[in-house]
Design a protein around this motif. Sequence first.
Motif, PDB file in Angstrom:
ATOM      1  N   LEU A   1      20.801  22.154 -69.176  1.00  0.00           N
ATOM      2  CA  LEU A   1      20.806  21.276 -70.346  1.00  0.00           C
ATOM      3  C   LEU A   1      22.042  20.384 -70.353  1.00  0.00           C
ATOM      4  O   LEU A   1      23.087  20.756 -69.793  1.00  0.00           O
ATOM      5  N   PRO A   2      21.970  19.239 -71.015  1.00  0.00           N
ATOM      6  CA  PRO A   2      23.153  18.369 -71.114  1.00  0.00           C
ATOM      7  C   PRO A   2      24.245  19.012 -71.956  1.00  0.00           C
ATOM      8  O   PRO A   2      23.995  19.950 -72.729  1.00  0.00           O
ATOM      9  N   GLU A   3      25.442  18.522 -71.817  1.00  0.00           N
ATOM     10  CA  GLU A   3      26.593  19.086 -72.523  1.00  0.00           C
ATOM     11  C   GLU A   3      26.368  19.068 -74.032  1.00  0.00           C
ATOM     12  O   GLU A   3      25.888  18.088 -74.604  1.00  0.00           O
ATOM     13  N   GLY A   4      26.712  20.189 -74.662  1.00  0.00           N
ATOM     14  CA  GLY A   4      26.634  20.303 -76.113  1.00  0.00           C
ATOM     15  C   GLY A   4      25.248  20.517 -76.672  1.00  0.00           C
ATOM     16  O   GLY A   4      25.047  20.443 -77.893  1.00  0.00           O
ATOM     17  N   ALA A   5      24.257  20.794 -75.824  1.00  0.00           N
ATOM     18  CA  ALA A   5      22.880  20.961 -76.289  1.00  0.00           C
ATOM     19  C   ALA A   5      22.761  22.174 -77.211  1.00  0.00           C
ATOM     20  O   ALA A   5      23.557  23.119 -77.140  1.00  0.00           O
ATOM     21  N   ARG A   6      21.755  22.134 -78.063  1.00  0.00           N
ATOM     22  CA  ARG A   6      21.498  23.193 -79.045  1.00  0.00           C
ATOM     23  C   ARG A   6      20.346  24.054 -78.558  1.00  0.00           C
ATOM     24  O   ARG A   6      19.260  23.549 -78.259  1.00  0.00           O
ATOM     25  N   VAL A   7      20.577  25.363 -78.479  1.00  0.00           N
ATOM     26  CA  VAL A   7      19.584  26.312 -77.976  1.00  0.00           C
ATOM     27  C   VAL A   7      19.382  27.423 -79.000  1.00  0.00           C
ATOM     28  O   VAL A   7      20.345  27.924 -79.586  1.00  0.00           O
ATOM     29  N   HIS A   8      18.122  27.800 -79.189  1.00  0.00           N
ATOM     30  CA  HIS A   8      17.846  28.992 -80.004  1.00  0.00           C
ATOM     31  C   HIS A   8      16.909  29.900 -79.226  1.00  0.00           C
ATOM     32  O   HIS A   8      15.886  29.459 -78.693  1.00  0.00           O
ATOM     33  N   GLU A   9      17.261  31.193 -79.176  1.00  0.00           N
ATOM     34  CA  GLU A   9      16.411  32.177 -78.518  1.00  0.00           C
ATOM     35  C   GLU A   9      15.665  33.002 -79.555  1.00  0.00           C
ATOM     36  O   GLU A   9      16.272  33.592 -80.448  1.00  0.00           O
TER      37      GLU A   9
ATOM     38  N   ARG B   1      25.500  25.167 -77.799  1.00  0.00           N
ATOM     39  CA  ARG B   1      25.463  25.799 -79.119  1.00  0.00           C
ATOM     40  C   ARG B   1      24.255  26.727 -79.140  1.00  0.00           C
ATOM     41  O   ARG B   1      23.111  26.268 -79.213  1.00  0.00           O
ATOM     42  N   VAL B   2      24.518  28.024 -79.056  1.00  0.00           N
ATOM     43  CA  VAL B   2      23.454  29.007 -78.869  1.00  0.00           C
ATOM     44  C   VAL B   2      23.392  29.960 -80.057  1.00  0.00           C
ATOM     45  O   VAL B   2      24.411  30.521 -80.471  1.00  0.00           O
ATOM     46  N   THR B   3      22.197  30.137 -80.603  1.00  0.00           N
ATOM     47  CA  THR B   3      21.941  31.151 -81.632  1.00  0.00           C
ATOM     48  C   THR B   3      20.721  31.948 -81.191  1.00  0.00           C
ATOM     49  O   THR B   3      20.018  31.588 -80.244  1.00  0.00           O
TER      50      THR B   3
END
Length: 281
Positions: A121-129, A149-151
Motif C-alpha cells: 500500500l502507499p505510504e500512510g494508507a488506512r487499513v482495517h482487519e 494506520r492499522v486497526t
Amino acid sequence: MEAVETGSGGGAAAATVGALLDTAAETIAAAGCEEPRSDAEALVANALGVGVEDLSRDGSGEASPEVVAAIEAAVARRAEHEPLAYVLGRAPFRNLEIHVDPRVLWPRRETELLVEVGVELPEGARVHEVGTGSGAIALALISERPDLRVTASDLSPEAAQAARENAERLGLELEVSVVEGLPGGLEGVDLVIANLPYVTDETIDDRSPEIKREPRIAVTGACGADGLGVIRGLIGETPSGWRLAMEHDTHHGPAMREMLRDATTMRDHMGGERVTVGAAP
C-alpha cells in the motif's frame, strides 16, 4: 510416551536427548499426526530451551527428570491432536512470534499473503482487519509498515483480548474493537483485510483432526452450504469501491472474483488459489 524409571525410587529419570526425540516421534506418529519428527523436535527443543537446530549437537546429552516430564506432558497433548502451536503456546508469522491458545486460530503460512497485499500500500494508507483473532496480520503490518494506520476488530471478546495481549507483548500499538463485521464510523479505509471462516459444517470432518480443537466460530461460523456465507456478508456491508483482501478456500477463487470488482487471486505456497483482492461492488 512412557517415562524412564529410576533404579530406586521410581519416576522420570534423566534420558538422552536423542532417545527422547525418538520416543516422542514414535508416540506422535502412532497417533496419526502428519509430521511426527518435526513436531517431536519442536517439543523437545522447547522443553530444553534451545533451538531445533541445536538438538543434533546435544543428542547425546542428558535431560533432567523435570525436562523429561515436561516433554512427556507436551507429547501427550500433541498425540491427542492438539495443534502444535497451542502446545508450544506460540507460532511464527512473518518476522513475529505470535502467542496463541484455544481462543484463536493459530496463524498459517498461507495467511501471510494478506500481509503481502498490505505492505504494498502507499505510504500512510488506512487499513482495517476484520476477524483479527490473534492479531497476527494487523501486527505484522504494523511491524513491517509502521507508516500505515492499522486497526482491527473481532466478534469474539476473547479473541480481541488475545490480539491486545500480543500487541502489548510485541510493543506495538493496535486498536482492537469487539464487533461483528465492520465497526461503525470507519472512514477513508484504503484496504479491508479479512481471514474469515470458510469451512462448512459438512466438510470439516474431511480435514485434519486438529482443526476441531480451534474455536469453531473462527473455523465454520455461519458459512452456509458453500462456505462463503460470512465472506459474502462482509462484502455486502463494505461501502462500494472499498478494496478488500480476503483469504478463502482454494476452490473459492472463481466465486470470489465474481463477488468483487476488478478482482485478482493470489496463489499460496502449495499453488492453491487462496487470497482474492478486489473492490466491493
